[in-house]
Design an enzyme around this catalytic site. Structure first.
Site, short mmCIF file in Angstrom:
data_model
loop_
_atom_site.label_atom_id
_atom_site.label_comp_id
_atom_site.label_asym_id
_atom_site.label_seq_id
_atom_site.Cartn_x
_atom_site.Cartn_y
_atom_site.Cartn_z
N ASP A 97 30.16 35.97 39.56
CA ASP A 97 30.03 37.07 39.01
C ASP A 97 28.88 36.79 38.29
O ASP A 97 28.12 36.18 38.23
CB ASP A 97 31.06 37.74 37.72
CG ASP A 97 30.69 36.46 36.46
OD1 ASP A 97 30.24 35.32 36.69
OD2 ASP A 97 31.10 37.53 35.63
N TYR B 164 33.04 39.23 44.85
CA TYR B 164 33.91 38.52 43.63
C TYR B 164 35.57 38.86 43.10
O TYR B 164 35.74 38.48 42.57
CB TYR B 164 32.96 39.37 42.17
CG TYR B 164 33.62 38.71 40.89
CD1 TYR B 164 33.56 37.67 40.18
CD2 TYR B 164 34.42 40.14 39.95
CE1 TYR B 164 34.77 37.44 39.73
CE2 TYR B 164 34.94 40.21 39.29
CZ TYR B 164 34.82 39.12 38.63
OH TYR B 164 35.89 38.27 37.96
N GLU C 126 41.10 43.00 36.86
CA GLU C 126 39.61 43.26 37.63
C GLU C 126 38.69 44.63 37.64
O GLU C 126 37.51 44.46 37.75
CB GLU C 126 39.64 42.49 38.62
CG GLU C 126 40.32 40.54 38.31
CD GLU C 126 38.37 39.94 37.40
OE1 GLU C 126 38.06 40.58 37.88
OE2 GLU C 126 38.96 38.72 36.92
#
Length: 310
Positions: free
Chosen positions: A156, A138, A55
């Site tokens: 996102d 997020y 991520e």
DNA sequence: CATGCGTGGGG
DNA sequence: TCCCCAAGCAT
């Protein structure tokens, strides 16, 4: 005849269900079952740490460029504590050319915090994730959802674009995430935890592969029949232009060149070596100062520089 | 809340 | 070629 008993629909009360009453998430998850990419951070062996590393790397960097660096990182630092032991400069060096190297520094900082405060395990709690450096709204939701199967709205840029088109009927979402988008994301989130986390991954993948920013392919879209934007004739974005990115000649480019020299050097670099990367001395000095104040570069006595070793 | 922050691939 | 952008975050 009498007036209709049912009020006419307007575009403001878009029905999230399809013609057959099937929820949006069912169609998208069904599509995901058949079309999901086999990405390493989606495999069970990736674990929460693998999900978290991916991520960070995927924040503004395309999947294809992340893949090789991700493999190197997980191989070299299989647990947060392994990375936490390293100097931050090693994280910056291993970040390579992914871009936005402050992410490497923050990921290192997050690993240190995990080692110190969380017993070496990526926290499961959304608020604890959010408290880590480099993790925002997020990423906290993404890690909680993908690594731990929790139920969170994961908003996102891909999901926001899918919602903008399928539900709101416009080509692009707003520049910044709005309260209305969060409300919509909560409304569409399936009740069941397992389904919710599947929905998060599936809606992102739909935006990444089918409902793309340019050259979207509605013929491959599982919800094309219900898409408000397509049904409206796919009107093009109007109003103020979307925020772009400042281009060449900016400090960013100079910072990148300076850092590239330091990444490739195993020993401290003299000022004169850095001076060669950019002709304009004022901008060059400003860029170097910025790198130092960001903690990406460590100045040493005698006009020498290196990646941060502490 | 608008800005700054890298990099390289594709239309 | 040139320009757009690609799973955001911090300030």
């Amino acid at each position: 005849m009498t007036a209709p008993t049912k009020p006419p629909h307007t575009h403001t009360d878009a029905d999230p269900d399809g013609p057959a009453g099937q929820p949006l998430h069912s169609s998208v998850i069904g599509w995901f079952d058949e079309n999901a990419r086999d990405l390493p951070w989606r495999r069970p062996e990736a674990g929460p740490w693998g999900v978290m590393v991916s991520e960070f790397m995927l924040q503004q960097t395309p999947v294809n460029r992340v893949l090789p660096v991700y493999e190197q990182w997980l191989s070299r630092w299989p647990r947060p504590a392994d990375l936490a032991k390293e100097a931050p400069g090693e994280a910056v060096r291993a970040w390579g050319r992914l871009g936005y190297p402050r992410r490497a520094l923050r990921l290192h900082g997050a690993a240190v915090a995990i080692a110190e405060r969380h017993g070496g395990d990526v926290p499961t709690d959304h608020a604890q994730l959010l408290a880590l450096p480099g993790i925002g709204e997020y990423t906290a939701a993404a890690v909680a959802s993908f690594a731990y199967g929790q139920r969170h709205p994961v908003l996102d840029t891909n999901v926001r674009r899918v919602f903008a088109r399928a539900v709101t009927g416009v080509q692009y979402p707003p520049n910044a995430t709005t309260a209305a988008e969060r409300k919509l994301a909560r409304a569409l989130l399936p009740d069941d935890e397992r389904t919710a986390s599947r929905w998060a991954a599936a809606s992102m993948e739909l935006g990444a592969l089918v409902c793309t920013a340019k050259n979207e392919s509605c013929q491959r879209c599982p919800i094309a029949a219900q898409c408000a934007w397509r049904l409206a004739g796919k009107p093009e974005h109007d109003g103020p232009p979307r925020r772009g990115q400042t281009y060449a000649g900016t400090d960013r480019q100079v910072r990148g060149k300076l850092l590239a020299v330091l990444r490739d050097a195993r020993t401290p670099v003299p000022q004169v070596a850095l001076d060669r990367v950019w002709h304009e001395p004022v901008q060059r000095a400003r860029a170097l100062d910025g790198l130092v104040s960001d903690g990406l570069v460590e100045p040493l006595p005698g006009g020498m520089y290196r990646l941060p070793m502490s």
